[in-house]
Design a protein around this motif. Structure first.
Motif, short mmCIF file in Angstrom:
data_model
loop_
_atom_site.label_atom_id
_atom_site.label_comp_id
_atom_site.label_asym_id
_atom_site.label_seq_id
_atom_site.Cartn_x
_atom_site.Cartn_y
_atom_site.Cartn_z
N ARG A 1 32.27 44.67 46.81
CA ARG A 1 32.85 43.36 47.07
C ARG A 1 32.58 42.39 45.93
O ARG A 1 32.13 41.27 46.13
N ARG B 1 37.08 37.20 44.52
CA ARG B 1 38.26 37.96 44.91
C ARG B 1 38.83 38.70 43.70
O ARG B 1 39.43 39.77 43.85
N CYS C 1 39.38 44.84 47.47
CA CYS C 1 38.01 44.65 47.02
C CYS C 1 37.35 46.00 46.87
O CYS C 1 37.66 46.96 47.58
N GLY D 1 43.79 39.93 45.14
CA GLY D 1 42.49 39.45 45.59
C GLY D 1 42.09 39.99 46.94
O GLY D 1 40.90 40.01 47.29
N ASP D 2 43.09 40.43 47.74
CA ASP D 2 42.78 41.01 49.05
C ASP D 2 42.23 42.42 48.94
O ASP D 2 41.74 42.98 49.93
N GLY E 1 35.06 41.65 43.65
CA GLY E 1 36.35 41.20 43.15
C GLY E 1 37.14 42.35 42.57
O GLY E 1 36.59 43.30 42.01
N GLN F 1 39.83 31.93 42.43
CA GLN F 1 39.75 33.32 42.94
C GLN F 1 38.55 34.05 42.34
O GLN F 1 37.93 34.89 43.00
N GLU G 1 35.42 32.81 44.08
CA GLU G 1 35.29 33.38 45.43
C GLU G 1 35.10 34.89 45.41
O GLU G 1 35.08 35.53 46.47
#
Length: 321
Positions: free
Chosen positions: A155, A187, A151, A148-149, A157, A182, A185
């Motif tokens: 942006r 991600r 991208c 998830g970090d 996901g 996730q 959000e």
């Protein structure tokens, strides 16, 4: 290029979690009369779609439909779908979805790893597929956190195809909820691949009588139960299926074709030391059962300049759209 947010190497343990997804919520939607169909029509915007399931949610008729051009799925009210009008079979056969369905469910069937294992067209990246088979272990939360970090430039996901079993969803509800968060959000951008309801496996039994080839297994039940669990959790099933153990025979393959699902295997099962290349379908297990594969994929993800992850649907569409 994949950009990288700061990566936090904190391990979280939890105990018993192209495409599109429905509004995400706890498991509340009541699904009834869930049945396979295969019928072309037009959505509310007049675009050609293929309905592959019909069902009722809270007593309202719904359809699960596929965009045959880009392989993306969605759930729509049946009242918003038009089955009238003439849509030729020849025009459907030219679409990415029907061509892939024809190609990857064609006989003869290999006992292992039959189906799509690599992109059909040159692509600037790879396809990460993560299996969530039945497991008593906590899932690989650190791996999903790191994933998830990552991208994309837009942006939206990190693209990942999760091959999920029904029994995993039932026994890991908190972990499933975490993955759903996730997605909320942005991600993770998840393609939900059906991996059967129960994923039967008997150690020591020959492949010809193991996994979904075990005596008494009903493939349609295995498929439809998992799809209903996804829908109950506000998630949309994709038109892809991964055979447990990557094991199938001609009879299973033809039944899968009747359910309008495309089998996906892998040419880069990392725990088996298979090396991914551009266009590869990478396979790892995110259920805690295969740490070697997770270790190898994390090494891969630590070199974001060398790998770009793509949505699974782009493996079947020349334009990636």
């Amino acid at each position: 290029m994949i950009s990288v947010r700061p990566i936090h190497f904190i391990f979280f343990f939890l105990v018993s979690l192209i495409f599109t997804y429905a509004p995400l919520a706890a498991e509340t939607a009541a699904i009834a009369d869930y049945r396979p169909i295969f019928r072309a029509g037009r959505d509310s915007s007049g675009q050609i779609r293929i309905a592959i399931r019909k069902y009722k949610s809270s007593s309202i008729p719904y359809l699960l439909i596929v965009n045959p051009a880009n392989m993306k799925t969605s759930a729509v009210k049946a009242s918003a779908f038009d089955f009238t009008g003439d849509i030729s079979l020849d025009s459907l056969r030219k679409t990415s979805f029907v061509k892939a369905l024809d190609r990857y469910t064609a006989l003869p069937c290999k006992l292992q790893n039959h189906g799509a294992v690599h992109a059909e067209y040159p692509v600037p990246g790879m396809f990460l597929t993560v299996d969530l088979c039945p497991s008593r272990r906590p899932f690989e939360k650190l791996f999903f956190t790191i994933l998830g970090d990552l991208c994309s430039e837009k942006r939206v996901g990190t693209p990942v195809a999760i091959a999920v079993t029904g029994i995993w969803m039932e026994n890991h509800r908190d972990e499933l909820a975490w993955i759903i968060q996730q997605i909320r959000e942005e991600r993770l951008a998840v393609t939900w691949v059906n991996h059967s309801a129960t994923h039967p496996y008997n150690p020591g039994v020959p492949l010809e009588r193991n996994f979904l080839l075990s005596p008494g297994i009903d493939l349609e039940h295995e498929v439809l139960e998992t799809e209903q669990l996804l829908l109950k959790n506000g998630l949309i099933p994709s038109p892809f299926f991964r055979f447990p153990g990557l094991v199938a025979d001609g009879k299973l393959l033809q039944k899968l074709r009747g359910l309008a699902l495309i089998p996906v295997g892998s040419d880069a099962w990392l725990a088996k030391e298979e090396i991914p290349t551009s266009g590869s379908f990478i396979l790892v297990h995110g259920n805690g059962n295969e740490p070697l594969g997770i270790s190898k994929v994390l090494q891969l993800l630590h070199n974001p300049g060398e790998v770009k992850l793509l949505p699974l649907s782009e493996a079947f569409t020349a334009s990636g759209k």
